[in-house]
Design a protein around this motif. Structure first.
Motif, PDB file in Angstrom:
ATOM      1  N   ALA B 458       0.806  -1.233   0.000  1.00 42.34           N
ATOM      2  CA  ALA B 458       0.000   0.000   0.000  1.00 42.34           C
ATOM      3  C   ALA B 458       0.830   1.269   0.000  1.00 42.34           C
ATOM      4  N   HIS B 459       1.705   1.384  -1.023  1.00 37.63           N
ATOM      5  CA  HIS B 459       2.582   2.553  -1.077  1.00 37.63           C
ATOM      6  C   HIS B 459       1.958   3.770  -1.743  1.00 37.63           C
ATOM      7  N   LEU B 460       0.891   3.563  -2.521  1.00 36.79           N
ATOM      8  CA  LEU B 460       0.380   4.639  -3.375  1.00 36.79           C
ATOM      9  C   LEU B 460       0.047   5.919  -2.604  1.00 36.79           C
ATOM     10  N   PRO B 461      -0.798   5.860  -1.553  1.00 32.51           N
ATOM     11  CA  PRO B 461      -1.176   7.127  -0.899  1.00 32.51           C
ATOM     12  C   PRO B 461       0.037   7.896  -0.372  1.00 32.51           C
ATOM     13  N   ALA B 469       1.466  18.852  -2.723  1.00 36.37           N
ATOM     14  CA  ALA B 469       1.135  19.590  -1.501  1.00 36.37           C
ATOM     15  C   ALA B 469      -0.350  19.479  -1.171  1.00 36.37           C
ATOM     16  N   LEU B 470      -1.105  18.781  -2.023  1.00 36.00           N
ATOM     17  CA  LEU B 470      -2.543  18.616  -1.776  1.00 36.00           C
ATOM     18  C   LEU B 470      -2.775  17.640  -0.629  1.00 36.00           C
ATOM     19  N   PRO B 471      -3.923  17.742   0.051  1.00 39.78           N
ATOM     20  CA  PRO B 471      -4.265  16.709   1.022  1.00 39.78           C
ATOM     21  C   PRO B 471      -4.559  15.393   0.302  1.00 39.78           C
ATOM     22  N   VAL B 472      -3.959  14.314   0.795  1.00 38.38           N
ATOM     23  CA  VAL B 472      -4.158  12.982   0.215  1.00 38.38           C
ATOM     24  C   VAL B 472      -4.882  12.119   1.240  1.00 38.38           C
ATOM     25  N   ILE B 473      -5.997  11.538   0.807  1.00 37.87           N
ATOM     26  CA  ILE B 473      -6.762  10.642   1.681  1.00 37.87           C
ATOM     27  C   ILE B 473      -6.439   9.209   1.283  1.00 37.87           C
ATOM     28  N   GLY B 474      -6.034   8.400   2.243  1.00 43.01           N
ATOM     29  CA  GLY B 474      -5.671   7.021   1.951  1.00 43.01           C
ATOM     30  C   GLY B 474      -6.758   6.037   2.375  1.00 43.01           C
ATOM     31  N   VAL B 475      -7.130   5.160   1.462  1.00 40.53           N
ATOM     32  CA  VAL B 475      -8.103   4.108   1.791  1.00 40.53           C
ATOM     33  C   VAL B 475      -7.364   2.774   1.829  1.00 40.53           C
ATOM     34  N   PRO B 476      -7.170   2.170   3.014  1.00 42.04           N
ATOM     35  CA  PRO B 476      -6.510   0.862   3.076  1.00 42.04           C
ATOM     36  C   PRO B 476      -7.487  -0.204   2.549  1.00 42.04           C
ATOM     37  N   VAL B 477      -7.022  -0.991   1.591  1.00 44.28           N
ATOM     38  CA  VAL B 477      -7.872  -2.044   1.028  1.00 44.28           C
ATOM     39  C   VAL B 477      -7.425  -3.375   1.637  1.00 44.28           C
ATOM     40  N   ALA B 478      -8.395  -4.155   2.132  1.00 47.85           N
ATOM     41  CA  ALA B 478      -8.071  -5.450   2.746  1.00 47.85           C
ATOM     42  C   ALA B 478      -7.781  -6.480   1.664  1.00 47.85           C
ATOM     43  N   LEU B 479      -6.641  -7.180   1.779  1.00 55.26           N
ATOM     44  CA  LEU B 479      -6.356  -8.292   0.869  1.00 55.26           C
ATOM     45  C   LEU B 479      -6.731  -9.592   1.594  1.00 55.26           C
ATOM     46  N   LYS B 480      -6.390 -10.738   0.966  1.00 62.94           N
ATOM     47  CA  LYS B 480      -6.818 -12.021   1.557  1.00 62.94           C
ATOM     48  C   LYS B 480      -6.199 -12.256   2.923  1.00 62.94           C
ATOM     49  N   GLN B 481      -4.874 -11.994   3.027  1.00 62.20           N
ATOM     50  CA  GLN B 481      -4.205 -12.168   4.313  1.00 62.20           C
ATOM     51  C   GLN B 481      -4.245 -10.873   5.122  1.00 62.20           C
ATOM     52  N   ASP B 483      -6.107  -9.127   6.633  1.00 61.77           N
ATOM     53  CA  ASP B 483      -7.356  -8.410   6.879  1.00 61.77           C
ATOM     54  C   ASP B 483      -7.261  -6.895   6.712  1.00 61.77           C
ATOM     55  N   GLY B 484      -6.286  -6.415   5.946  1.00 63.03           N
ATOM     56  CA  GLY B 484      -6.178  -4.970   5.714  1.00 63.03           C
ATOM     57  C   GLY B 484      -5.317  -4.241   6.728  1.00 63.03           C
ATOM     58  N   VAL B 485      -4.895  -4.965   7.757  1.00 60.86           N
ATOM     59  CA  VAL B 485      -4.069  -4.298   8.773  1.00 60.86           C
ATOM     60  C   VAL B 485      -2.726  -3.871   8.162  1.00 60.86           C
ATOM     61  N   ASP B 486      -2.191  -4.706   7.266  1.00 63.66           N
ATOM     62  CA  ASP B 486      -0.965  -4.348   6.550  1.00 63.66           C
ATOM     63  C   ASP B 486      -1.145  -3.029   5.798  1.00 63.66           C
ATOM     64  N   SER B 487      -2.282  -2.931   5.064  1.00 65.13           N
ATOM     65  CA  SER B 487      -2.570  -1.718   4.278  1.00 65.13           C
ATOM     66  C   SER B 487      -2.722  -0.515   5.209  1.00 65.13           C
ATOM     67  N   LEU B 488      -3.455  -0.702   6.306  1.00 59.50           N
ATOM     68  CA  LEU B 488      -3.677   0.394   7.255  1.00 59.50           C
ATOM     69  C   LEU B 488      -2.350   0.923   7.789  1.00 59.50           C
ATOM     70  N   TYR B 489      -1.506   0.033   8.268  1.00 56.19           N
ATOM     71  CA  TYR B 489      -0.213   0.460   8.808  1.00 56.19           C
ATOM     72  C   TYR B 489       0.604   1.184   7.741  1.00 56.19           C
ATOM     73  N   SER B 490       0.633   0.611   6.553  1.00 59.21           N
ATOM     74  CA  SER B 490       1.473   1.162   5.492  1.00 59.21           C
ATOM     75  C   SER B 490       1.012   2.560   5.096  1.00 59.21           C
ATOM     76  N   ILE B 491      -0.301   2.769   5.089  1.00 58.45           N
ATOM     77  CA  ILE B 491      -0.832   4.082   4.672  1.00 58.45           C
ATOM     78  C   ILE B 491      -0.743   5.101   5.802  1.00 58.45           C
ATOM     79  N   CYS B 492      -1.039   4.661   7.030  1.00 58.85           N
ATOM     80  CA  CYS B 492      -1.155   5.608   8.138  1.00 58.85           C
ATOM     81  C   CYS B 492       0.200   5.990   8.734  1.00 58.85           C
ATOM     82  N   GLN B 493       1.096   5.011   8.848  1.00 60.47           N
ATOM     83  CA  GLN B 493       2.347   5.226   9.597  1.00 60.47           C
ATOM     84  C   GLN B 493       3.419   5.946   8.776  1.00 60.47           C
ATOM     85  N   MET B 494       3.027   7.059   8.182  1.00 65.01           N
ATOM     86  CA  MET B 494       3.958   7.866   7.385  1.00 65.01           C
ATOM     87  C   MET B 494       4.950   8.577   8.311  1.00 65.01           C
TER      88      MET B 494
END
Lengths: 556, 556
Positions: B458-461, B469-481, B483-494
Motif C-alpha cells: 500500500a505505497h500509493l497514498p 502539496a494537496l491533502p491525500v486521503i488514503g483508503v486501506p484495502v483489505a487483501l486475503k491475508q 485483513d487490511g491491517v498491513d494496508s492500514l499500517y502502510s498508509i497511516c504510519q507515514m
C-alpha cells in the motif's frame, strides 16, 4: 458610490447637494444642469428634486425631514425611503434610543439632561460613577457633539463645548452611561419595500479621534458573537419603518454582551468593504431595497477584507501627500488592494478623502497588507493590532494535558506556517458535554479544521467528527500498553458516514501539516509553503548524502 | 467601465466618441461639454483630444492611427498607449498574423489573396481541402468581415459578401486554414510602460453567431493547458510595442495544441468578469499599465465566475424585454449575480446592451446560476453545456482495477454531493513514472484533494503525498491475508513531514465524505450538505428505534 451602483443598473439618479459634490459628477444619465445644487436642508430644493423623481432616498441623515414630509403630502414624489419619520427618529439620538428601548434592543442607559444638576443626578442614578458621555441629541457625527466627562468638575466645560445646552438655548443634551467595551462592531442591514431583510457579515471598526480608521471584515471574534450581532442589528432595523440599507454600530463588552450604539439610515463607512468583498455591495442592495427588487447576496466572496479610510491630515500639498497619496501609492504594490479616491475639491484635517479596501484569501494575508499601508504613516495602535489579530481557524484539542507533549509539535508547525489556531483540553469521557458543545459550535465559531488527539479507547476524534461537518484529524497517542495500536484502531476504524482523517501514532507534526494542506484549498499561499517545506526536507537529506559521500559510512 | 475605474483612482478622463456614448456620461471630472463629440477616425478631433490630455489610449482598435502619429509628432500629447504602430499592425489582421509568425507564436496558416484563383490555390497549399475561412484584413469585428467557404463553388459569393476584394476595389482579403478547435480560450494580458507584465486566468469563451455569448472563468480544462495559454498570450503581447491591456483569443485543439486566433489591443469582452471576480479588474490594470503604476493582482478572488452577454434581439420593446430586461430580472434572484446595463440609447439585434457576471464558491454553483439565467430565453447549446461542465476537483486513484469495487462507494457519494471528480488507475509499483507525473501535476491541473486506495504494501497514498502539496486521503484495502491491517499500517504510519489522511479499512465512503468536508472550507454549501447527510443518518437510526419499540426485539 451609490450613483456608480445606479449607473450599472441603468437607474437614473438626480442629486441634491452642494456644487462640488462627487455624486452628481458620475451620474450616468443626466448633465450637470439636471442636478440640483444647494442644501439638502432646504425644503424648496427638496420639493424641486422630488418633482423630478419617482423615489427619493438619502445618503446622509441630516436632511430636512419636514421637506420630505411635504413632498409626500403634495404628491411630488411616489415614495421616500427610509420614511421621513424614521430619519427624524434617528436624527435625534435620544429619540432613537427611546425607540430602541421600546423595541427591547440592548442600549446603554441614558438620561435626558438640561442642566449640570441633571447630569450629576444621572451619574448617581447610573450607579457606576464617572466617566459618563455627554451627547448632543442632534447633528452629532464622527465624534462631533460628544464629550467625555471624567469628573463632576468637567461638567460645566462639557456643556459649554456642546453649545451650552437648552439652558443657554443650545442644542438638547443627554448623558449616557459609560460602556467599557472591548471592541466596536458594525453590521449593515438591508430591508426592501416588501419587507425582505438581509444582513452583511459583522465587522470590527477601529476608531481614531472618534472617526472610523479601519474596518476588519469579518470581525476576528467568535463567529457565534458575530451572528448575535447580526441578529441585534436586524431586530433594530426592522423596528423602524421604511426600506433601504442601515448601518448599525454596536459595542462588544468583555463578557460578549452586545450593546447597540447607534444606527445610520443609509450606506455607511463600515460597509465600504462590501464593494470588493461581498457578492452584492451595500450600495446596490440599498437601490434594490428602495426599488423593491430582490435583495442581493450580502455574504463575503473573499475570506478576509480590511478597509482603511484615507483621512486628510490638513490642507497643504504635504498633508495630501502624507495622508492620502502616500498610503495610496503604498497600496498600489499590495496585492488585492483597491484604491478609491473621492475627487473631493480640497483636503482638510479629518476629511474622508478616499479609502483603500484589501481583499485576501486569509486574514493573516489581509493583516500583512494592512500593516504595509498603515506603516506608511505609523497609524498602528493597540486597537488596530487587536482588530487585525486573526481568529483561530484550526482547533487543537486533547483528552488530557498529558497529551500536550505529543501535540506541541503540531502547535509549532502551525505557528511556523502562520496559521492561527487555538489549543485546549476537551475530554470525551470526563467532559462529554463540553465535547458536544465544542464540536457542535466549532464551524459557527470560525474553525475550519479540528485536530484531536487521544490514546487508548481514543473516542475524542470520532465523537467530535460525529458532531461537526468540519474535517477532523485524529492523532493516535501511544499509551504504555499496546503501543498506540489501540488508539490507531479506535480513531481510524470509524463506521461508514463519519470519517476521521487519521495520521501516524504520536505524529502530531503530520496532523498540523495535513491541516495546512486542507486550508491550502482556500489559501494558495499555504500550498506554496508546503512545497517549500518539502524542498527543505529534500535538501536536508541531500545534504546528508553529500556528508556520507565525503566522510564515508565508517566515520558517519 | 474604463471611466468608472478612472473615477475611482481620481484620474481625469476625456472621451472622443459619438454624442450618445456611455463613457463620457460617467466621467467624474468633466462636464459633458469638455468631451469631444465625433468620430475617433477623424484626425482633426484626435488632435483636439490630444491637446487636452497627457496620455491617449483606445478602447476600440478601429481608430485613425495616422491621426495618432500626428498627435505625437506635433507634441500634442506626451504618450499614446498602445503605440499607433501596434494598433495599426493589429488593425490589419493579416499584418498581425505575419507579425505573430515572425515572433514564433502559433497561428493558423494564412494566405494573402486577391482573386478566386488565389483562394483555390491557397486551399491546395494548405493541403486539407475545404472548408476555409475568407477574411477581410481590416475592420473585421464580431464575425463581420469573415466568411466560411465550404466548397470551391462558394468562393465567388464569399468574395462578394466581403465587398468584392481588391479586384473590385473592395477590402483586401486573406484565407485561413480551417482550425478544427474543441474550445475557444482567451487571456487578458497587461503590460506597463516599464515593461512589467501580468496575465489574467485563462477563460473559455462561447460564441453564438460569431459574437461572444458567455465567458467561463477559469476555463474548465486541465490547469496545465490554462497555464500554457497564458504563456502563449504573454509571448504574443510582449512581441508588440506599447503598454496597456490586450485581449488574446485562442483556439484549443483536441490534442491540447493552442493556436492564437487574434489580439485586441484594449479591454476586452472576455475580461468583463474581472470586475467582480479578480482582485484588480482589466480596466484598472489598463490604467495602471499606461500610467506606469505597479500592476494589480490579476488572480481570481472567487473560485468560479461566468459572464453572460446581454445581446439585443431587435429594436422593439418586446426585444428589449426578452433579450435584456428579462434575463436581468432573472439574475436579480440568482445569488452572486451582478448586472451591468450600459445605458445605450437603443436596442438592436446583436447589440451588446449589457452583461451579467456571476461569482460563486464553486463552478457547479456558478453553472447552476448561469443555467437559471440562460433558461430564460433558451440560449443553451452544446458548446455552452460543455463550457459549464465543471473540471474535476477530486482525483480518485487506485493501484489496480481490482480496487474499483471498493472505490465505487466513494464515486457514488461524490456524484450524490455534486462534486466533480476523476477516477483512474495509478499503480505505485507497476506505473511508478505515471504516479510521479500524476502527483506532481495534480494541483496545477486543478485538483484540490486526492483519494488514493491501496492494499498490502500500500505505497500509493504515501508516495503521492510525498509528491504533492494537496491533502491525500488514503483508503486501506483489505487483501486475503492480514485483513487490511498491513494496508492500514502502510498508509497511516507515514514519517514526520508527509501526512496521509487515513480512513477505515475498505471504507471509501468515508474517504469521499472526508474529501467533501475538506472542500467545505471553501464551499459552505458542501458543509451544509454534510450536515443534512448527518441529519438523515440520525433520522434513519431513530426510525429503527421506533420500529424496534413498536414491534419489539423478538420480532425485529
Amino acid at each position: 458610490m451609490l450613483v456608480e451602483a445606479a449607473n450599472r443598473l441603468n437607474i437614473k439618479t438626480l442629486v441634491l447637494d452642494s456644487a462640488a459634490n462627487p455624486a452628481s459628477q458620475v451620474s450616468g444619465h443626466h448633465t450637470k444642469d439636471d442636478h440640483i445644487i444647494g442644501s439638502f436642508q432646504d425644503p424648496v430644493l427638496i420639493a424641486e428634486l422630488a418633482k423630478k423623481c419617482n423615489v427619493l432616498t438619502v445618503e446622509i441623515e441630516h436632511v430636512d425631514t419636514k421637506g420630505l414630509d411635504a413632498a409626500l403630502e403634495q404628491n411630488l414624489v411616489d415614495q421616500i425611503h427610509p420614511t421621513p419619520q424614521t430619519i427624524r427618529t434617528i436624527q435625534d439620538k435620544y429619540a432613537q434610543k427611546l425607540h430602541l428601548i421600546k423595541h427591547n434592543i440592548p442600549v446603554a442607559d441614558s438620561k435626558d439632561v438640561s442642566s449640570a444638576a441633571d447630569i450629576d443626578r444621572a451619574v448617581s442614578e447610573f450607579g457606576v460613577g464617572y466617566p459618563v458621555m455627554l451627547k448632543s441629541k442632534t447633528l452629532a457625527y464622527d465624534g462631533r457633539g460628544n464629550r467625555v466627562i471624567k469628573s463632576a468638575s468637567e461638567i460645566a466645560q462639557a456643556i459649554t463645548d456642546l453649545g451650552g445646552g437648552p439652558e443657554n438655548k443650545g442644542p438638547e443634551l443627554y448623558v449616557e452611561k459609560w460602556i467599557p467595551f472591548s471592541r466596536e462592531l458594525a453590521v449593515m442591514v438591508a430591508r426592501s419595500v416588501s419587507g425582505n431583510v438581509v444582513s452583511y457579515p459583522c465587522v470590527e471598526t477601529v476608531q481614531k479621534d472618534n472617526v472610523c480608521h479601519i474596518v476588519v471584515a469579518p470581525a476576528q471574534i467568535d463567529g457565534l458573537v458575530r451572528e448575535k450581532a447580526r441578529r441585534v442589528a436586524e431586530n433594530a432595523v426592522t423596528s423602524f419603518d421604511g426600506a433601504g440599507i442601515f448601518g448599525v454600530e454596536m459595542f462588544l463588552l468583555l463578557d460578549d454582551t452586545i450593546i447597540l450604539n447607534e444606527i445610520a439610515p443609509r450606506p455607511h463607512n463600515s460597509g465600504h468593504y462590501t464593494i470588493e468583498a461581498c457578492h452584492t455591495s451595500q450600495y446596490e442592495n440599498h437601490l434594490r431595497a428602495i426599488l423593491d427588487m430582490p435583495l442581493g447576496n450580502p455574504e463575503m466572496k473573499v475570506a478576509a477584507s480590511v478597509m482603511i479610510n484615507l483621512l486628510g491630515s490638513g490642507s497643504t500639498l504635504e498633508d495630501m501627500e502624507s495622508s492620502v497619496l502616500g498610503p495610496s501609492r503604498a497600496a498600489f504594490s499590495v496585492p488585492g488592494a483597491s484604491i478609491h479616491l473621492y475627487g473631493k475639491e480640497s483636503c482638510r484635517k479629518g476629511r474622508k478623502m478616499g479609502h483603500i479596501t484589501l481583499t485576501a484569501n486569509s486574514m493573516p494575508e489581509a493583516a500583512a497588507g494592512t500593516r504595509t499601508i498603515l506603516e506608511y504613516n505609523g497609524l498602528i495602535d493597540t486597537a488596530t493590532v487587536s482588530a487585525l489579530t486573526p481568529a483561530p481557524v484550526v482547533g487543537i484539542i486533547m483528552g488530557s494535558d498529558s497529551d500536550l507533549p505529543t501535540l506541541k509539535a503540531a502547535a509549532n508547525i502551525l505557528q511556523e506556517f502562520g496559521v492561527p489556531f487555538e489549543l485546549t483540553i476537551v475530554s470525551a469521557h470526563r467532559t462529554p458535554k463540553r465535547m458536544v458543545q465544542y464540536a457542535e459550535t466549532a464551524a459557527a465559531r470560525g474553525l475550519k479544521v479540528i485536530i484531536a488527539a487521544a490514546g487508548g479507547a481514543a473516542h475524542l476524534p470520532g465523537m467530535v467528527a460525529a458532531l461537526t461537518a468540519l474535517p477532523v484529524i485524529g492523532v493516535p497517542v501511544a499509551l504504555k500498553q499496546l503501543d498506540g495500536v489501540d488508539s490507531l484502531y479506535s480513531i481510524c476504524q470509524m463506521p461508514r458516514g463519519v470519517p476521521v482523517a487519521t495520521v501516524a501514532i504520536n505524529n502530531s507534526t503530520n496532523a498540523a501539516l495535513l491541516a495546512i494542506r486542507i486550508l491550502g484549498s482556500t489559501v494558495p499561499q499555504y500550498l506554496e509553503k508546503i512545497e517549500i517545506y518539502a524542498k527543505n526536507s529534500e535538501a536536508e537529506v541531500l545534504g546528508k548524502v553529500k556528508t556520507l559521500e565525503s566522510i564515508g559510512w565508517k566515520d558517519y
